[in-house]
Design an enzyme around this catalytic site. Sequence first.
Site, PDB file in Angstrom:
ATOM      1  N   PRO A   1     -38.806  -9.427   9.463  1.00  0.00           N
ATOM      2  CA  PRO A   1     -37.355  -9.387   9.262  1.00  0.00           C
ATOM      3  C   PRO A   1     -36.980  -8.972   7.846  1.00  0.00           C
ATOM      4  CG  PRO A   1     -37.965 -11.323  10.525  1.00  0.00           C
ATOM      5  CD  PRO A   1     -39.248 -10.718  10.051  1.00  0.00           C
ATOM      6  N   TYR A   2     -37.753  -9.413   6.845  1.00  0.00           N
ATOM      7  CA  TYR A   2     -37.479  -8.993   5.470  1.00  0.00           C
ATOM      8  C   TYR A   2     -37.506  -7.474   5.359  1.00  0.00           C
ATOM      9  CZ  TYR A   2     -38.473  -7.748   0.627  1.00  0.00           C
ATOM     10  OH  TYR A   2     -38.448  -7.153  -0.606  1.00  0.00           O
ATOM     11  N   ALA A   3     -38.540  -6.855   5.904  1.00  0.00           N
ATOM     12  CA  ALA A   3     -38.665  -5.404   5.827  1.00  0.00           C
ATOM     13  C   ALA A   3     -37.508  -4.715   6.539  1.00  0.00           C
ATOM     14  CB  ALA A   3     -39.998  -4.958   6.429  1.00  0.00           C
TER      15      ALA A   3
END
Length: 331
Positions: free
Chosen positions: A159-161
């Site tokens: 999700p960060y990416a």
Amino acid sequence: MNDRHGVERRGLKRVVVTGAAGFIGSHVVDALLAEGVTVVGVDRRDPGGDPVAAANLAVALGSPDFTFVVADLRTCPLAALFLQADAVFHFAGLPGVRGSWGERFAEYTACNVFATERVLAACEEVRVPRLVYASSSSVYGSILEGASGEKRTPTPESPYAVSKLAGEQLCLAHAGKASSAVTAVALRLFTVYGPRQRPDMLIGRALVAALGGPALNLYGSGDQRRDFTYVGDVVRAAIAAATAGIGSTVLNIGAGVSTSVLDVLAAIEELTGHPVRVNRLSAEAGDVDATLADRSRAGELLGWKPRTALVQGISRQLAHLTANSPQLANA
């Protein structure tokens, strides 16, 4: 990847740095002040109550050319802060792959997507000519072979990416509007390390473990490889991106060398003369197997290339750590 905007190389007189109290942002602030640029730093961390922010900004806060504003980019008025800025360096964001799963993803979307949209809208409103956005190599996912070039299709694995890729796309969308004066350069940063590195990152944790601090939690076998990029080299790239006569684009900023975690630990053991104590844990979702930057476009468009070898950079980080942590220096 350049858009229709063409701009001449520009000087910098007044800039804004978001995330100014953070690891990379504070180094950008220091470098700009050293060049005589007037800098407005924005961060929700208050050096008056946050010792890490205070340490990161120790030099800058003593400069008459630096103004610090405690503000949350998700809610604060931004247009007035950006007035007459030659560039905005947008380095604020919520970092970390592992923490981005589950309920905390709402924070990642708020900090990395919604806040970026607000920054871009304010830049557009007051006609800031250039925004430099700190993206991440994590947008590529794992490399299967060779180096990742900017034309490689992103396959984010966390999700960060996803949130960082969304920020990139917002930059290009705003810059592509017919009414927009802003040009945006998104820098895909590959595993940045050096003095002031966030305490949750590998090299800092390994140095602390070697100097008698808590053991390093090693996720996976240690055979995973990263393109480790020294913070000073990243700062030079960011300033070049703010001044270069190019249009809106995405650029890789990496050393162009992929090194295994085990090799990093061996280098740290040699530098410190102590073993790195390790707790071995299972690999976690989103931790990619390998990263490697094709940095040729940054060389062509910015005239940039890295100058700092990995062992040299780790030595500088070690010196900073021991100078600022007497308990470790005496271990």
